[in-house]
Design a protein around this motif. Structure first.
Motif, short mmCIF file in Angstrom:
data_model
loop_
_atom_site.label_atom_id
_atom_site.label_comp_id
_atom_site.label_asym_id
_atom_site.label_seq_id
_atom_site.Cartn_x
_atom_site.Cartn_y
_atom_site.Cartn_z
N THR A 87 42.32 61.86 -23.48
CA THR A 87 42.80 62.34 -22.21
C THR A 87 41.65 63.06 -21.41
OG1 THR A 87 45.10 62.66 -23.30
CG2 THR A 87 44.51 64.22 -21.61
N ASN A 88 40.71 63.60 -22.17
CA ASN A 88 39.75 64.56 -21.52
C ASN A 88 38.66 63.58 -20.92
OD1 ASN A 88 38.72 63.75 -23.84
ND2 ASN A 88 37.69 65.75 -24.39
N VAL A 89 38.82 62.19 -20.92
CA VAL A 89 37.93 61.49 -20.29
C VAL A 89 38.38 60.76 -19.10
CG1 VAL A 89 36.20 59.37 -20.50
CG2 VAL A 89 36.60 61.14 -22.44
N TYR A 90 37.80 61.12 -17.84
CA TYR A 90 38.33 60.43 -16.64
C TYR A 90 38.02 58.99 -16.70
CZ TYR A 90 38.72 59.34 -11.73
OH TYR A 90 39.35 58.83 -10.58
N ASN A 91 39.14 58.20 -16.54
CA ASN A 91 39.17 56.59 -16.58
C ASN A 91 38.52 55.82 -15.35
OD1 ASN A 91 41.21 56.95 -14.61
ND2 ASN A 91 42.95 56.70 -16.08
N LYS A 92 38.08 56.72 -14.41
CA LYS A 92 37.44 56.05 -13.41
C LYS A 92 36.17 56.68 -13.00
CE LYS A 92 40.07 52.77 -11.58
NZ LYS A 92 40.36 52.91 -9.82
N ASP A 93 35.50 57.42 -14.23
CA ASP A 93 34.17 57.87 -14.04
C ASP A 93 33.16 56.71 -14.00
OD1 ASP A 93 31.62 58.44 -15.63
OD2 ASP A 93 32.39 60.44 -15.15
N PRO A 94 32.19 56.72 -13.24
CA PRO A 94 31.31 55.61 -13.00
C PRO A 94 30.49 55.33 -14.42
CG PRO A 94 30.88 57.48 -11.33
CD PRO A 94 32.09 58.13 -12.20
#
Length: 512
Positions: free
Chosen positions: A145-152
């Motif tokens: 949950t704490n990792v953004y799924n659209k992070d580069p």
């Protein structure tokens, strides 16, 4: 004499009555009559055959070796594919790419359209995978949950690792006994084959992080000796102490049975949080880790913090273990958790760690205050460690994981593709939200490195590839007691044992 004789007769009568009653109960509830009947039905087809026990063991070991070799070869193919894919991939900070997110697949919005990253993903029950709904033609991506799924970084890593899909399928076709295959990225995403629908916990949170798993940590780093030093002075009260405790717990979760650890708390004086472990390191097995967590939870902040004595004690312990050939015999590190360091500690490093710097020092500055940041950062930078500031509980996970990348650099630079087999464990975390029985398993894993010339000297770990091996698959290779109605026995019936009694015992064991 008459009285003794009468007593003996009475005792004998009691014994006979007890024996008859016991025999009746045992016969009724043990099913011995049924076993005898089953034996009589198959008695004409049974025979005793003497076999060579050593030959059985040799054949078993050869079959097991062959099976485990196939698992290793499958993982090696995945490592090669992942490293080649990264070598040929050029990082694009503006990359836009849709992938199958295991949390979102098959989800639709109020207009009956598939949500972003949640396109149609065919799932079917598969007996080989405990009747879970899976897709054996494609993998999908899980993120905490704490990792953004659209992070580069995530998008580039997911795009690059698409090259693993055909290898997953090919491995499974070559070896149908393979179960889960996966790639855990150092950026936090988890590519799993076969693809599944991932369900959050009761709070709607995905807490599973592949980088916390034993197979990832063991493959990414070598065995390590670690002393955790925590500041418990008065300035650490409140939220700072809560963050410090969570940091220690997170560090403990990154350790395994190949690692050794101890925890020292300091304020006006230095004390080991477990007095029985004073002056030593203990194996970081599950029991010791849980014991440390309980003791950490009881820590209270008071007094004035002086870190020199704690550092001195830590260096002495690590040196004694190193010189005695004890501990992990590989990496040694000190984890310093504090909200500031002001005294003159350079002399301690000069005496115990410089110039060889055999012990890395990692520093974690707790709180938003930056006054002491240069001092705490200096400690890490001058002792081959890593500095990070932790201001909130949400920062803990990502910041703690950074030390693993530092410890893995020598392996990455040397390209040591060591194969690791984890200890047997019950894995309930992977599919905790889905109905399945617990499986005792082991995992074979290998690290994945960047082979790009421009980054090779930096020692970049891309992630870890792994595959689960349920122990039941190994047990299937064991010689069976009964095969084709022939009882295989390693020796002749024991002397003085009537043949029929011997067969009855054998039949009972076979039926059970």
């Amino acid at each position: 004499v008459w009285l003794v004789s009468l007593c003996a007769t009475q005792v004998k009568a009691w014994a006979d009555a007890f024996g008859v009653e016991l025999y009746s109960i045992v016969t009724k509830y043990s099913g011995s009559l049924l076993l005898q009947k089953k034996y009589k039905d198959v008695e004409p087809t049974l025979k005793i055959k003497e076999v060579d026990g050593l030959e059985l063991v040799k054949k078993f070991s050869e079959q097991m070796e062959s099976m485990l070799r196939r698992k290793v070869e499958a993982v090696e193919r995945l490592v090669e594919a992942a490293e080649d894919a990264d070598l040929n991939h050029e990082y694009n900070s503006s990359l836009e790419f849709d992938y199958y997110n295991s949390l979102l697949i098959n989800d639709k919005d109020e207009n009956d359209n598939y949500v972003e990253l949640g396109d149609e993903f065919i799932l079917e029950p598969n007996e080989h995978f405990n009747n879970l709904l899976v897709n054996t033609t494609y993998s999908d991506i899980q993120l905490p949950t704490n990792v953004y799924n659209k992070d580069p970084d995530i998008l580039n890593g997911v795009y690059m690792s698409e090259a693993l899909n055909p290898i997953f399928v090919d491995n499974f076709e070559r070896d149908p006994t393979l179960t889960w295959q996966y790639f855990g990225s150092s950026t936090g995403f988890f590519r799993l084959y076969p693809g599944i629908k991932w369900l959050p916990d009761e709070n709607g949170v995905i807490s599973f992080d592949c980088r916390n798993r034993g197979w990832y940590i063991q493959a990414a780093t070598s065995p390590k000796d670690i002393v955790i030093i925590v500041d418990v002075s008065g300035s650490m009260k409140g939220l700072r102490m809560t963050i410090a405790k969570h940091t220690i717990t997170t560090i403990l979760d990154t350790l395994g049975e190949n690692d050794f650890v101890n925890i020292i708390a300091y304020n006006d004086y230095v004390h080991f949080i477990e007095p029985c472990f004073k002056g030593i390191l203990v194996q970081a097995d599950r029991d010791n880790r849980e014991h440390f967590k309980q003791l950490v939870d009881e820590l209270q902040a008071k007094g004035v913090g002086t870190v020199n004595k704690a550092l001195t004690e830590s260096f002495k312990i690590l040196r004694e273990f190193r010189e005695a050939g004890q501990g992990g015999l590989c990496n040694q590190a000190i984890m310093l958790i504090t909200d500031g360091a002001v005294e003159d500690y350079e002399a301690v490093f000069e005496k115990y760690n410089w110039p060889d710097r055999k012990v890395r020092v990692f520093t974690y500055l707790i709180g938003r205050e930056v006054t002491f940041a240069p001092n705490v950062k200096w400690i890490a930078c001058n002792n081959k460690g890593y500095y990070t500031q932790i201001s909130t509980l949400a920062d803990v996970q990502e910041n703690v994981m950074e030390y693993l990348h530092v410890l893995s650099r020598p392996m990455v630079i040397n390209h040591d593709h060591d194969i690791i087999w984890t200890e047997a464990y019950m894995d309930s975390a992977l599919f905790a939200s889905q109905a399945q029985s617990l499986l005792l398993m082991t995992t074979v894993a290998m690290p994945v490195f960047s082979k790009k010339n421009e980054t090779r000297s930096h020692g970049i770990l891309l992630g870890v590839v792994g595959s689960d091996v349920p122990l039941r698959e190994l047990l299937k290779l064991a010689p069976r007691i009964c095969k084709n109605s022939t009882f295989i026995h390693s020796s002749h019936p024991p002397p003085h044992t009537p043949p029929k009694m011997q067969f009855s015992l054998v039949s009972a064991v076979m039926s059970v």
